[in-house]
Scaffold this active site. Structure first.
Site, short mmCIF file in Angstrom:
data_model
loop_
_atom_site.label_atom_id
_atom_site.label_comp_id
_atom_site.label_asym_id
_atom_site.label_seq_id
_atom_site.Cartn_x
_atom_site.Cartn_y
_atom_site.Cartn_z
N SER A 128 0.83 -1.20 0.00
CA SER A 128 0.00 0.00 0.00
C SER A 128 0.86 1.25 0.00
O SER A 128 1.92 1.28 0.61
CB SER A 128 -0.92 0.02 1.22
OG SER A 128 -1.67 1.23 1.26
N LYS A 182 -4.52 -6.81 3.61
CA LYS A 182 -4.54 -5.75 2.59
C LYS A 182 -5.97 -5.51 2.10
O LYS A 182 -6.37 -4.37 1.83
CB LYS A 182 -3.65 -6.14 1.41
CG LYS A 182 -3.62 -5.11 0.26
CD LYS A 182 -3.20 -3.73 0.74
CE LYS A 182 -2.77 -2.82 -0.39
NZ LYS A 182 -3.69 -2.62 -1.49
N HIS A 185 -7.55 -3.46 4.74
CA HIS A 185 -6.96 -2.12 4.60
C HIS A 185 -7.68 -1.34 3.51
O HIS A 185 -8.07 -0.18 3.69
CB HIS A 185 -5.47 -2.25 4.26
CG HIS A 185 -4.82 -1.00 3.74
ND1 HIS A 185 -5.04 -0.53 2.46
CD2 HIS A 185 -3.97 -0.12 4.33
CE1 HIS A 185 -4.34 0.58 2.29
NE2 HIS A 185 -3.69 0.85 3.40
N ASN A 186 -7.87 -1.97 2.36
CA ASN A 186 -8.53 -1.28 1.25
C ASN A 186 -9.98 -0.98 1.56
O ASN A 186 -10.52 0.04 1.13
CB ASN A 186 -8.42 -2.12 -0.03
CG ASN A 186 -7.03 -2.04 -0.64
OD1 ASN A 186 -6.06 -1.69 0.04
ND2 ASN A 186 -6.93 -2.37 -1.91
N GLU A 189 -9.97 1.99 3.59
CA GLU A 189 -9.66 3.09 2.68
C GLU A 189 -10.93 3.56 1.96
O GLU A 189 -11.17 4.77 1.84
CB GLU A 189 -8.61 2.61 1.67
CG GLU A 189 -8.21 3.62 0.61
CD GLU A 189 -7.24 3.01 -0.38
OE1 GLU A 189 -7.47 3.15 -1.59
OE2 GLU A 189 -6.26 2.37 0.06
#
Length: 481
Positions: A128, A182, A185-186, A189
């Site tokens: 990232s 991840k 995380h996205n 986001e």
């Protein structure tokens, strides 16, 4: 001289990671399916570096020291499998393949196990930070076959972002753990970006503030508790002017794209029975934005009420900031709660404090309170929900009133706040000792004999009622997510 690592795929991320590795003393051999891209890279950004260009996979492998490390920076999905199939006949036992793209974690689990059977090591690494992070220090979230970690650790921890002398990269867990983290995380986001957009619309349409005024507010927010990468770049976006001197952001079409990781997070949350409401609404908000032509028609047929804000704008701006902060906390709380469930379901043994540490620098969702998240999990690794940590209990108390005022403003002025309002509904639901699900269970038992538990009986005992007098004693099986 042999290269320390090979990299396949020279789009923006691949090129910048190769340059980053070179800057940190590692020799990189690169390959791209369109070989002219390799030559252009060597004649351009990679000129006068130690980077070795290759024009075939065989040439790439020949230029690598043993054990060979090959990092794929290619499109997720079938392309990754195709490269694995091409590479494995050229490799030796204990050679390592790394997938640095946004692959679905179940694909990474499958590939890790399949390659392990063939004596190869596999890592699925979430990366990232975008173009800038790849070049200057990203957040890297590796998972897969742990035997590969000691070999790649020096490279990954050298090129990752550094915060207070600590690399924003640590082993996440086995099999698909890296890409799972991840994915979450996205999803966070997605949530952060949607919340910022809702704050923007409340201030521009609701309060009638100019782009310049909003830019100043975001710049101020970035100096306080809302300080984060996304707040920082949002202030910069509002300040950017087109050739005619007008704010460029006002000229960008209001239709958002997405690549699927937010959707994957929502789908997995449904599979695990974890409410990921804010992130789900953020995905749906992007879907709704894509229906531009329909929205234009609906705006003409279903006009909004012609209301204007009357009141203290300064106080309302503060309330919108509180709403943004509180809902952002909910986004992280839901994301970490999902990871906690996944860690148990998929035997990932995730370390939540380390994950917060990895997200403090380099990545898109880096923000000030990630330190507070790390401290919360350092104090109690078994913390059920971030909302139960002292820091976040106090933060939610302070933001509660303003959060509600901001959501009410959106309701009164017909301004949609799907992320802010769904986060508030989750917060109120999570802290409710009693919810109306007792009625829901009665309804399910009435029409489907699905049974229910009673408050005056031990948990795990199920009962069925013949509500109409025309049924029987037989109940359907009970299903609990």
């Amino acid at each position: 001289m042999k290269a320390n690592i090979g990299l396949i795929g020279l789009a923006v991320m691949g090129q910048n990671l190769a340059l980053n590795m070179n800057d940190h003393g590692f020799t990189v051999a690169v390959f791209n399916r369109t070989t002219s891209v390799v030559d252009k890279f060597l004649d351009g950004p990679a000129k006068n570096t130690r980077i070795i260009g290759t024009h075939s996979l065989e040439q790439l492998i020949d230029n690598l020291e043993s054990p060979r490390i090959i990092m794929l920076m290619v499109k997720a999905g079938e392309v990754v499998d195709q490269y694995i199939d091409k590479l494995t006949p050229l490799l030796s036992p204990d050679d390592i393949i790394i997938d640095g793209g946004n692959s679905l974690f179940t694909d990474t689990q499958r590939r890790t196990l399949a390659l392990q059977e063939k004596k190869f090591l596999y890592i699925g690494a979430g990366v990232s930070g975008g173009e800038e992070g790849a070049r200057n220090g990203p957040s890297i979230m590796p998972g897969g076959n742990h035997a590969a970690w000691p070999v790649v650790k020096p490279i990954f921890q050298s090129i990752s972002a550094q915060v207070e002398g600590e690399p924003c990269c640590e082993w996440v867990g086995d099999n698909g753990a890296g890409h799972y983290v991840k994915m979450v995380h996205n999803g966070i986001e997605y949530g952060d970006m949607q919340l910022i957009c809702e704050a923007y619309q409340l201030m521009s349409e609701g309060l009638g503030l100019s782009t310049y005024e909003i830019q100043s507010i975001f710049a101020e927010w970035n100096r306080g508790q809302l300080s984060s990468y996304l707040i920082e770049i949002t202030a910069a976006i509002f300040a950017y002017k087109d050739q005619d001197g007008q704010a460029l952001v006002k000229k960008i079409l209001d239709t958002a794209g997405q690549k699927g990781t937010g959707k994957w997070a929502g789908m997995n949350a449904l599979d695990l029975g974890i409410p990921l409401t804010l992130i789900g609404e953020s995905v749906f908000a992007r879907c709704l934005s894509a229906q531009k032509e329909e929205r234009v028609k609906a705006a003409a047929a279903l006009p909004k009420r012609p209301l204007k804000f009357i009141g203290n704008k300064k106080a309302m701006i503060s309330a919108i900031g509180d709403a943004l902060y509180a809902a952002k906390i909910i986004s992280y709380a839901q994301g970490f709660r999902l990871m906690r469930e996944a860690s148990e379901e998929y035997n990932m043994s995730l370390n939540y404090g380390d994950i917060a540490l990895m997200w403090r620098g380099g990545c898109i969702i880096r923000s000030r309170f990630l330190n507070d998240i790390k401290q919360a999990y350092d104090a109690n690794h078994e913390l059920e929900n971030l909302l139960l940590a002292d820091f976040f209990i106090d933060a939610m108390k302070q933001a509660d009133e303003g959060w509600r005022r901001a959501v009410i403003l959106g309701i009164e002025l017909s301004i949609p706040t799907p992320a802010m309002s769904s986060a508030l509904a989750y917060f109120d639901g999570y802290r409710s000792e009693k919810l109306p699900a007792n009625l829901l269970q009665a309804q399910r038992d009435y029409f489907g004999a699905h049974s229910y538990e009673r408050i005056d009986k031990p948990r795990g005992q199920f009962f069925h009622t013949d509500w109409t007098g025309r049924g029987g004693e037989t109940a359907s099986t009970s299903y609990t997510v």
